[in-house]
Write a protein that holds these residues in place. Structure first.
Motif, PDB file in Angstrom:
ATOM      1  N   HIS A  68       0.771  -1.234   0.000  1.00  0.00           N
ATOM      2  CA  HIS A  68       0.000   0.000   0.000  1.00  0.00           C
ATOM      3  C   HIS A  68       0.806   1.290   0.000  1.00  0.00           C
ATOM      4  CE1 HIS A  68      -3.697  -2.279   0.477  1.00  0.00           C
ATOM      5  NE2 HIS A  68      -3.014  -3.051   1.289  1.00  0.00           N
ATOM      6  N   ASN A  69       2.109   1.201   0.094  1.00  0.00           N
ATOM      7  CA  ASN A  69       2.873   2.444   0.069  1.00  0.00           C
ATOM      8  C   ASN A  69       4.047   2.315  -0.897  1.00  0.00           C
ATOM      9  OD1 ASN A  69       5.313   1.545   1.555  1.00  0.00           O
ATOM     10  ND2 ASN A  69       3.859   1.284   3.247  1.00  0.00           N
ATOM     11  N   GLU A  70       4.554   3.465  -1.316  1.00  0.00           N
ATOM     12  CA  GLU A  70       5.603   3.473  -2.343  1.00  0.00           C
ATOM     13  C   GLU A  70       6.850   2.713  -1.923  1.00  0.00           C
ATOM     14  OE1 GLU A  70       6.805   6.851  -4.905  1.00  0.00           O
ATOM     15  OE2 GLU A  70       4.960   7.764  -4.114  1.00  0.00           O
ATOM     16  N   GLU A  71       7.227   2.845  -0.685  1.00  0.00           N
ATOM     17  CA  GLU A  71       8.438   2.160  -0.208  1.00  0.00           C
ATOM     18  C   GLU A  71       8.287   0.639  -0.329  1.00  0.00           C
ATOM     19  OE1 GLU A  71      10.968   1.597   3.889  1.00  0.00           O
ATOM     20  OE2 GLU A  71       9.811   3.431   3.638  1.00  0.00           O
ATOM     21  N   SER A  72       7.155   0.120   0.084  1.00  0.00           N
ATOM     22  CA  SER A  72       6.908  -1.325  -0.005  1.00  0.00           C
ATOM     23  C   SER A  72       6.874  -1.793  -1.459  1.00  0.00           C
ATOM     24  CB  SER A  72       5.587  -1.689   0.661  1.00  0.00           C
ATOM     25  OG  SER A  72       5.627  -1.423   2.031  1.00  0.00           O
ATOM     26  N   VAL A  73       6.245  -1.008  -2.304  1.00  0.00           N
ATOM     27  CA  VAL A  73       6.138  -1.363  -3.718  1.00  0.00           C
ATOM     28  C   VAL A  73       7.522  -1.386  -4.361  1.00  0.00           C
ATOM     29  CG1 VAL A  73       5.250  -0.579  -5.952  1.00  0.00           C
ATOM     30  CG2 VAL A  73       3.758  -0.585  -3.946  1.00  0.00           C
ATOM     31  N   ARG A  74       8.319  -0.372  -4.075  1.00  0.00           N
ATOM     32  CA  ARG A  74       9.683  -0.328  -4.621  1.00  0.00           C
ATOM     33  C   ARG A  74      10.511  -1.504  -4.112  1.00  0.00           C
ATOM     34  NH1 ARG A  74       9.732   5.163  -4.174  1.00  0.00           N
ATOM     35  NH2 ARG A  74      10.432   5.031  -2.054  1.00  0.00           N
ATOM     36  N   GLU A  75      10.362  -1.809  -2.838  1.00  0.00           N
ATOM     37  CA  GLU A  75      11.159  -2.869  -2.225  1.00  0.00           C
ATOM     38  C   GLU A  75      10.773  -4.249  -2.758  1.00  0.00           C
ATOM     39  OE1 GLU A  75      14.284  -4.250  -0.270  1.00  0.00           O
ATOM     40  OE2 GLU A  75      13.773  -2.124  -0.396  1.00  0.00           O
ATOM     41  N   ILE A  76       9.497  -4.494  -2.984  1.00  0.00           N
ATOM     42  CA  ILE A  76       9.105  -5.806  -3.497  1.00  0.00           C
ATOM     43  C   ILE A  76       9.644  -6.007  -4.912  1.00  0.00           C
ATOM     44  CG2 ILE A  76       6.812  -5.144  -4.381  1.00  0.00           C
ATOM     45  CD1 ILE A  76       7.661  -8.482  -2.745  1.00  0.00           C
ATOM     46  N   ARG A  77       9.596  -4.979  -5.738  1.00  0.00           N
ATOM     47  CA  ARG A  77      10.143  -5.114  -7.096  1.00  0.00           C
ATOM     48  C   ARG A  77      11.651  -5.340  -7.025  1.00  0.00           C
ATOM     49  NH1 ARG A  77       9.054  -4.759 -12.403  1.00  0.00           N
ATOM     50  NH2 ARG A  77       6.905  -4.103 -12.156  1.00  0.00           N
ATOM     51  N   LYS A  78      12.342  -4.560  -6.221  1.00  0.00           N
ATOM     52  CA  LYS A  78      13.798  -4.691  -6.098  1.00  0.00           C
ATOM     53  C   LYS A  78      14.171  -6.080  -5.580  1.00  0.00           C
ATOM     54  CE  LYS A  78      16.269  -2.588  -2.825  1.00  0.00           C
ATOM     55  NZ  LYS A  78      16.818  -1.475  -2.021  1.00  0.00           N
ATOM     56  N   THR A  79      13.455  -6.555  -4.596  1.00  0.00           N
ATOM     57  CA  THR A  79      13.728  -7.872  -4.010  1.00  0.00           C
ATOM     58  C   THR A  79      13.514  -8.986  -5.029  1.00  0.00           C
ATOM     59  OG1 THR A  79      13.148  -7.104  -1.804  1.00  0.00           O
ATOM     60  CG2 THR A  79      13.033  -9.477  -2.183  1.00  0.00           C
ATOM     61  N   LEU A  80      12.412  -8.936  -5.741  1.00  0.00           N
ATOM     62  CA  LEU A  80      12.133  -9.991  -6.716  1.00  0.00           C
ATOM     63  C   LEU A  80      13.058  -9.918  -7.929  1.00  0.00           C
ATOM     64  CD1 LEU A  80       8.236 -10.182  -6.542  1.00  0.00           C
ATOM     65  CD2 LEU A  80       9.906 -11.807  -5.616  1.00  0.00           C
ATOM     66  N   MET A  81      13.510  -8.731  -8.279  1.00  0.00           N
ATOM     67  CA  MET A  81      14.434  -8.610  -9.412  1.00  0.00           C
ATOM     68  C   MET A  81      15.765  -9.307  -9.114  1.00  0.00           C
ATOM     69  SD  MET A  81      13.634  -4.826 -10.920  1.00  0.00           S
ATOM     70  CE  MET A  81      14.768  -4.973 -12.296  1.00  0.00           C
ATOM     71  N   ARG A  82      16.131  -9.390  -7.858  1.00  0.00           N
ATOM     72  CA  ARG A  82      17.367 -10.096  -7.487  1.00  0.00           C
ATOM     73  C   ARG A  82      17.310 -11.572  -7.837  1.00  0.00           C
ATOM     74  NH1 ARG A  82      17.189  -8.420  -1.761  1.00  0.00           N
ATOM     75  NH2 ARG A  82      16.964  -6.195  -2.027  1.00  0.00           N
ATOM     76  N   HIS A  83      16.124 -12.099  -7.950  1.00  0.00           N
ATOM     77  CA  HIS A  83      15.949 -13.530  -8.253  1.00  0.00           C
ATOM     78  C   HIS A  83      15.975 -13.823  -9.747  1.00  0.00           C
ATOM     79  CE1 HIS A  83      15.155 -14.795  -4.129  1.00  0.00           C
ATOM     80  NE2 HIS A  83      14.465 -13.683  -3.985  1.00  0.00           N
ATOM     81  N   LYS A  84      16.197 -12.819 -10.549  1.00  0.00           N
ATOM     82  CA  LYS A  84      16.331 -12.977 -12.000  1.00  0.00           C
ATOM     83  C   LYS A  84      15.126 -13.708 -12.612  1.00  0.00           C
ATOM     84  CE  LYS A  84      21.343 -12.661 -12.048  1.00  0.00           C
ATOM     85  NZ  LYS A  84      21.397 -11.380 -11.521  1.00  0.00           N
ATOM     86  N   LEU A  85      13.961 -13.202 -12.314  1.00  0.00           N
ATOM     87  CA  LEU A  85      12.720 -13.750 -12.853  1.00  0.00           C
ATOM     88  C   LEU A  85      12.379 -13.090 -14.174  1.00  0.00           C
ATOM     89  CD1 LEU A  85      10.652 -13.445  -9.574  1.00  0.00           C
ATOM     90  CD2 LEU A  85      11.371 -15.587 -10.617  1.00  0.00           C
TER      91      LEU A  85
END
Length: 129
Positions: A68-85
């Motif tokens: 629900h907030n920009e910080e969480s949204v940015r962090e989830i994308r950054k975290t999942l991008m580390r997994h090379k999906l």
């Protein structure tokens, strides 16, 4: 001989999201997850919010947004991008927030890798501010 010949196009490969095959319309495009769309809609000027499409879209994303907030949204994308999906897989994981490995059903990842991603998502969802 007719002058109105139609140009022959090569047959397009069949689209299949389960095999990460998307049509040429999606080549080079980014996929947004529902929480990102939710944030974008919040930034829409008031005078543009009175359309039926906006109203339906806003209602849908409000119902299904997980972060629900920009910080969480940015962090989830950054975290999942580390997994090379693949970008589609990344969005599906962020949208669904699966609890079980079997629910995630990623093409080329081991159960251990998927479990790690689901744990990351769970932690981010739990601790969003």
């Amino acid at each position: 001989m007719s002058h109105n010949r139609r140009a022959r196009r090569a047959p397009q490969e069949e689209e299949d999201a389960s095999k990460l095959k998307f049509g040429e319309d999606f080549e080079g495009e980014e996929f947004l997850f529902i929480s990102e769309v939710h944030l974008l809609l919040q930034k829409t000027p008031e005078h543009q919010k009175n359309t039926p499409v906006y109203q339906k879209t806003a209602k849908y994303v409000e119902l299904f947004t997980k972060f629900h907030n920009e910080e969480s949204v940015r962090e989830i994308r950054k975290t999942l991008m580390r997994h090379k999906l693949h970008k589609y897989e990344l969005v599906q994981l962020a949208n669904l927030c699966c609890d079980e490995v079997e629910e995630a059903n990623l093409c080329k990842k081991s159960d251990e890798e998927i479990r790690s991603m689901l744990d990351d998502i769970g932690q981010l969802k739990k601790f969003q501010t």
